[in-house]
Design a protein around this motif. Structure first.
Motif, PDB file in Angstrom:
ATOM      1  N   GLN A  94     -46.114  22.338  -8.552  1.00  0.00           N
ATOM      2  CA  GLN A  94     -46.447  21.676  -9.793  1.00  0.00           C
ATOM      3  C   GLN A  94     -47.934  21.339  -9.781  1.00  0.00           C
ATOM      4  OE1 GLN A  94     -44.205  21.122 -12.351  1.00  0.00           O
ATOM      5  NE2 GLN A  94     -42.880  22.415 -11.109  1.00  0.00           N
ATOM      6  N   GLN A 167     -48.884  14.514  -8.097  1.00  0.00           N
ATOM      7  CA  GLN A 167     -48.773  15.058  -9.448  1.00  0.00           C
ATOM      8  C   GLN A 167     -48.779  13.909 -10.461  1.00  0.00           C
ATOM      9  OE1 GLN A 167     -45.051  17.139  -9.207  1.00  0.00           O
ATOM     10  NE2 GLN A 167     -45.688  18.238  -7.348  1.00  0.00           N
ATOM     11  N   GLU A 168     -48.957  14.247 -11.722  1.00  0.00           N
ATOM     12  CA  GLU A 168     -48.964  13.207 -12.750  1.00  0.00           C
ATOM     13  C   GLU A 168     -47.619  12.491 -12.813  1.00  0.00           C
ATOM     14  OE1 GLU A 168     -50.585  14.139 -16.535  1.00  0.00           O
ATOM     15  OE2 GLU A 168     -52.384  15.080 -15.712  1.00  0.00           O
ATOM     16  N   ALA A 169     -46.541  13.184 -12.460  1.00  0.00           N
ATOM     17  CA  ALA A 169     -45.230  12.528 -12.433  1.00  0.00           C
ATOM     18  C   ALA A 169     -45.219  11.410 -11.392  1.00  0.00           C
ATOM     19  CB  ALA A 169     -44.137  13.547 -12.120  1.00  0.00           C
ATOM     20  N   HIS A 170     -45.881  11.645 -10.254  1.00  0.00           N
ATOM     21  CA  HIS A 170     -45.994  10.591  -9.244  1.00  0.00           C
ATOM     22  C   HIS A 170     -46.772   9.399  -9.795  1.00  0.00           C
ATOM     23  CE1 HIS A 170     -45.491  14.057  -6.249  1.00  0.00           C
ATOM     24  NE2 HIS A 170     -44.452  13.275  -6.051  1.00  0.00           N
ATOM     25  N   ASN A 172     -47.179   8.442 -12.911  1.00  0.00           N
ATOM     26  CA  ASN A 172     -46.403   7.718 -13.923  1.00  0.00           C
ATOM     27  C   ASN A 172     -45.336   6.830 -13.274  1.00  0.00           C
ATOM     28  OD1 ASN A 172     -47.358   8.432 -16.653  1.00  0.00           O
ATOM     29  ND2 ASN A 172     -46.889  10.517 -16.029  1.00  0.00           N
ATOM     30  N   LEU A 173     -44.707   7.347 -12.233  1.00  0.00           N
ATOM     31  CA  LEU A 173     -43.728   6.549 -11.502  1.00  0.00           C
ATOM     32  C   LEU A 173     -44.415   5.356 -10.839  1.00  0.00           C
ATOM     33  CD1 LEU A 173     -40.958   5.978 -10.277  1.00  0.00           C
ATOM     34  CD2 LEU A 173     -41.483   7.643  -8.471  1.00  0.00           C
ATOM     35  N   SER A 217     -49.991   8.904 -21.339  1.00  0.00           N
ATOM     36  CA  SER A 217     -49.021   9.123 -20.263  1.00  0.00           C
ATOM     37  C   SER A 217     -47.851   8.146 -20.393  1.00  0.00           C
ATOM     38  CB  SER A 217     -49.693   8.936 -18.905  1.00  0.00           C
ATOM     39  OG  SER A 217     -50.171   7.614 -18.755  1.00  0.00           O
TER      40      SER A 217
END
Length: 224
Positions: A94, A167-170, A172-173, A217
């Motif tokens: 990713q 990653q951006e998902a990290h 955001n979490l 985000s």
């Protein structure tokens, strides 16, 4: 590895073997690359820093594509891996977040950590550290699994260390969990302004980039 121009390469899309989506691929001198991250034309330095980090520090085979309207970073893959459903192996994966976004989130993490330590004391900050380790482990954050790794993220200057490959998902979490824990420890949102003030350590350009990303985000809504 290389900085390339649009006329140097061929770009096309292939169908993802398991998902209803197209995978952009770049071909150069018989080699195949998969898109990792995209930067605007104004983010030239960020794009080059991200590309150099991947090639020089993480040993990835990558190219930086320079176009009039954008910069993009591509990681080398074997085409047969993409076609057989293995998603191109470790070099593709990713898209990693831009380093400045990771650094800014680490600044917020440390600011909340210090806020808890200063206002609530050692016992509470120890609990916070344990809860953050659980967040990192459950979220499978690279370079943030062991106690020494977490301790470094909480104590080392985030603007001087090599940002972890999140990653951006990290991110955001992380933003969501930082807000949840801040509410848990302080009982209201009084901590948010104090924590955000720590971003003054970033340059004006970096703050502008981070806040623009924050507005769009999912994790950023907790900090608006």
């Amino acid at each position: 590895m290389f900085i390339l121009k649009r006329q140097d390469v061929e770009i096309s899309n292939i169908q993802h073997p398991r998902k209803e989506q197209q995978i952009p691929i770049l071909q150069y001198q018989g080699q195949t690359f998969r898109l990792i991250s995209v930067f605007s034309a104004a983010q030239e330095e960020d794009a080059k820093a991200f590309w150099r980090d991947l090639t020089d520090n993480r040993g990835k085979a990558c190219v930086l594509l320079e176009e009039p309207e954008r910069y993009s970073v591509w990681g080398k893959v074997r085409l047969e891996q993409l076609l057989d459903g293995s998603d191109g192996g470790a070099d593709a994966g990713q898209a990693e977040a831009a380093p400045v976004l990771v650094q800014a989130c680490l600044v917020l993490l440390q600011a909340l950590y210090l806020d808890i330590e200063d206002l609530l004391g050692g016992r509470q900050v120890s609990n916070f550290q344990k809860e953050m380790m659980a967040v990192f482990q459950q979220g499978k954050f690279p370079k943030a699994i062991t106690a020494p790794e977490v301790q470094q993220l909480l104590s080392a200057d985030p603007l001087r260390i090599l940002p972890p490959p999140w990653q951006e998902a990290h991110l955001n979490l992380l933003l969501r969990e930082l807000h949840r824990l801040g509410m848990q420890y302080f009982g209201n949102t009084s901590f948010t302004d104090r924590v955000l003030d720590a971003l003054e350590d970033l340059s004006e350009k970096e703050r502008t980039q981070f806040f623009a990303w924050l507005k769009r985000s999912p994790g950023g809504k907790f900090w608006q």
